[in-house]
Design an enzyme around this catalytic site. Structure first.
Site, short mmCIF file in Angstrom:
data_model
loop_
_atom_site.label_atom_id
_atom_site.label_comp_id
_atom_site.label_asym_id
_atom_site.label_seq_id
_atom_site.Cartn_x
_atom_site.Cartn_y
_atom_site.Cartn_z
N ASP A 3 22.59 18.39 45.89
CA ASP A 3 23.28 17.33 45.61
C ASP A 3 24.42 16.94 46.51
O ASP A 3 24.87 16.21 47.20
CB ASP A 3 23.74 17.22 43.77
CG ASP A 3 23.96 15.79 43.59
OD1 ASP A 3 24.08 14.80 44.38
OD2 ASP A 3 24.22 15.62 42.52
N TYR A 22 20.62 20.50 36.14
CA TYR A 22 19.97 19.07 35.84
C TYR A 22 18.96 19.22 34.83
O TYR A 22 18.21 18.23 34.48
CB TYR A 22 19.39 18.76 36.98
CG TYR A 22 20.36 18.13 38.01
CD1 TYR A 22 21.04 19.15 38.78
CD2 TYR A 22 20.59 16.92 38.24
CE1 TYR A 22 22.24 18.80 39.42
CE2 TYR A 22 21.43 16.57 39.14
CZ TYR A 22 22.42 17.45 39.74
OH TYR A 22 23.35 17.30 40.56
N ASP A 33 29.61 27.98 49.45
CA ASP A 33 30.83 27.59 50.00
C ASP A 33 31.00 27.71 51.57
O ASP A 33 31.63 26.98 52.20
CB ASP A 33 32.30 28.27 49.32
CG ASP A 33 31.89 29.58 49.13
OD1 ASP A 33 30.64 30.15 48.75
OD2 ASP A 33 32.86 30.61 48.99
N LYS A 53 24.71 30.32 45.45
CA LYS A 53 25.91 30.98 45.09
C LYS A 53 25.77 32.27 44.28
O LYS A 53 26.16 32.42 43.12
CB LYS A 53 26.71 29.81 44.25
CG LYS A 53 28.15 30.32 43.86
CD LYS A 53 29.02 30.10 44.98
CE LYS A 53 30.43 30.66 44.47
NZ LYS A 53 31.39 30.80 45.84
#
Ligand code: NAI
Length: 380
Positions: free
Chosen positions: A271, A135, A247, A202
Site C-alpha cells: 500500500d 488488512y 525502509d 520488514k
C-alpha cells in the site's frame, strides 16, 4: 479472429465520463493494430450507485454470478456508500473473487514534471498481496472486553506482556498466501524478461510474518524455478531474486531506481510503496492497476470517484486507458498496447492535457476529459 469478452462496471463519480473518453481509445488501438481480426466485446455489469438506482442493491447477484465465471473485467471507481454497515464494494469484490494480487506498473512518461531528478530511471511493477496481513480485519479496540481477553490470554498462556489498555490487531501471513503472490511476480518477470524480483519485507523486526514472506519467497524460487532464477550474489543466470527491508527499499527506490524492477511485497508495505512510487513518476492521473486471482483479472484505475470534479468534464481518463492497456498486454495484444503508450507520450509532449497533468507540466494547455480522450485517439 480473436474476440474477448470484457465485463465492465462504469463506476461512480467520474466513472461514466472517464469510460466515455477511454473506451474509444482502446477500441481504436486494437483496430489500428489488428484491423478486424482482434476485438473486445464489452458487456456492462451493474454495480455501485447506478446498480442501486436500478435494482435497489449496490452489488446485484447477477453481477456477482457473471463475474464468478468471467476471465476479464474492468471497473471504474466505486464509492463506498456512507453509513454504518456498508462494506467497501472494492474490498468485497477482492474478497469474494479472491483477487489476491494487486499489480501496479510504475513507469515514467516523458513530459511530466516529477519531484525526483531522474524519473526516467523508474520502471517497476509492484505485486502487492491483497488478502492477508493487518488488512485481515482482526482488530480490537482499546479498553473493550475483547481486547482485554486477548491481552490476558497472551499474558497467561503465552507469557507475552501487552499493556492492558492497548488496542490490538492480528497480522496473519501464510506460506500459501505469500507463495501464490510471489509466484505471480516471478512468472511475470520471466515472461516479460525483467532483470529481477525484489522481495520487500520488514522481516528483521517481524520475523515470522514479514520474515516468513521473505523465506517462503526464496523457498518457492528454489522449489519451482531452478535454472530460471538466481539468488542475488550467487553464480548463475536468470531472473535475480533479492530481498530488501522495507525502509531500505523506500530509500533505494529514490536513490537507485534503476536497480529495481519487479517488487513483490506484503499488503501494508505494498500500500505504502505503491503511492510513493506513483508520486515519483507524477501521481494518480496515469496510474493503472489490476487485481488478479487465479480465474479473474479485474482491471481498474488506482484513483477514486473524485466527487468534487465529477460531471464537470475535468477528470483524466488516462489511468483507465492505461489499465485497459495492461489488459491488452496480458492478452498478448502488445502491438495495440505499444500504440497507446506511444500516443500518451506524444500527447504529453504536445502539452494539451487534463487539469491534474496541466498542474505538473509547465506551459500546458488544459483540455477536458472528452477532448483528452480524442487527442489520445488521434495520436495513436
Ligand atoms: P480520489 O482518488 O477520488 O481523489 C483524490 C484526488 O485526486 C482528488 O483531488 C481528485 O479530484 C483527484 N483525482 C482522482 N482521480 C482523478 C482523475 N482521474 N483526474 C483528475 N483528478 C483526479 O480519492 P478520494 O477522494 O480519497 O476518494 C473518493 C471516493 O472514491 C471514496 O468514496 C472512496 O471510497 C472511493 N475510492 C474508490 C477506489 C476504487 O474504486 N478503486 C479507490 C480509491 C477511492
Amino acid at each position: 479472429m480473436s474476440e474477448k469478452t470484457v465485463y465492465y462496471i462504469e463506476g461512480d463519480g467520474i466513472g461514466p465520463e472517464v469510460w466515455k473518453a477511454a473506451r474509444p481509445v482502446l477500441n481504436a488501438a486494437i483496430e489500428k493494430a489488428y484491423g478486424s481480426t482482434n476485438k473486445l466485446n464489452w458487456v456492462e455489469l451493474l454495480a455501485g450507485e447506478k446498480a442501486f438506482k436500478e435494482t435497489g442493491e449496490h452489488l446485484p447477484q447477477t453481477t456477482m454470478d457473471t463475474l464468478s465465471k468471467a476471465e476479464l473485467a474492468m471497473k471504474g471507481p466505486l464509492q463506498t456508500p456512507v453509513g454504518e454497515g456498508f462494506r467497501s464494494l472494492n474490498v468485497t469484490l477482492r474478497q469474494v473473487f479472491d483477487l489476491y494480487a494487486c499489480i501496479r506498473p510504475i513507469k515514467y512518461f516523458k513530459g511530466i514534471e516529477s519531484p525526483v531528478k531522474r524519473p526516467d530511471l523508474v520502471d517497476m511493477c509492484i505485486f502487492r498481496e491483497n488478502t492477508e496481513d493487518v488488512y485481515a480485519g482482526i482488530e480490537y479496540k482499546s479498553g473493550t472486553p475483547e481486547a482485554k481477553k486477548l491481552i490476558e490470554f497472551l499474558a497467561d498462556e503465552m507469557g507475552a506482556n501487552v499493556d492492558i489498555t492497548a488496542g490490538v490487531g492480528i497480522k496473519p501471513i501464510t506460506p500459501a498466501g505469500s507463495k501464490r503472490l510471489i509466484k505471480k511476480a516471478i512468472d511475470y518477470a520471466i515472461a516479460e524478461d525483467k532483470p529481477s524480483v525484489t522481495l520487500m519485507h520488514k522481516g528483521n523486526i517481524m520475523k515470522y510474518t514479514e520474515g516468513g514472506f521473505r523465506a517462503w519467497g526464496y523457498e518457492l524460487a528454489e522449489e519451482e524455478y531452478k535454472g530460471k532464477v538466481v539468488r542475488e550474489g550467487e553464480e548463475g543466470t536468470g531472473v535475480i531474486i533479492k530481498d530488501r527491508i522495507a525502509d531500505a527499499m523506500f530509500q533505494n527506490a529514490l536513490m537507485y531506481p534503476e536497480q529495481y524492477s519487479v517488487i513483490a511485497t506484503t499488503n501494508l508495505n505494498g500500500d505504502y510503496i505503491s503511492d510513493a512510487l506513483a508520486a515519483q513518476v507524477g501521481g494518480l492521473g496515469l496510474s493503472p492497476g489490476v487485481n488478479m486471482g487465479d480465474n479473474l483479472a479485474f482491471y481498474e484505475p488506482t484513483h477514486g470517484t473524485a466527487p468534487t470534479i465529477a460531471g464537470k468534464d475535468l477528470a483524466n481518463p488516462g489511468s483507465l486507458v492505461l489499465s485497459g492497456t495492461m489488459m491488452l498486454e496480458h492478452l498478448g495484444w502488445t502491438e495495440a498496447a505499444d500504440l497507446i503508450h506511444a500516443s500518451v507520450e506524444k500527447t504529453l509532449s504536445a502539452k494539451k492535457v487534463t487539469i491534474d497533468l496541466a498542474a505538473q507540466i509547465t506551459g500546458a494547455t488544459q483540455v477536458g476529459c472528452q477532448e483528452f480522450g480524442e487527442i489520445l485517439l488521434a495520436n495513436l
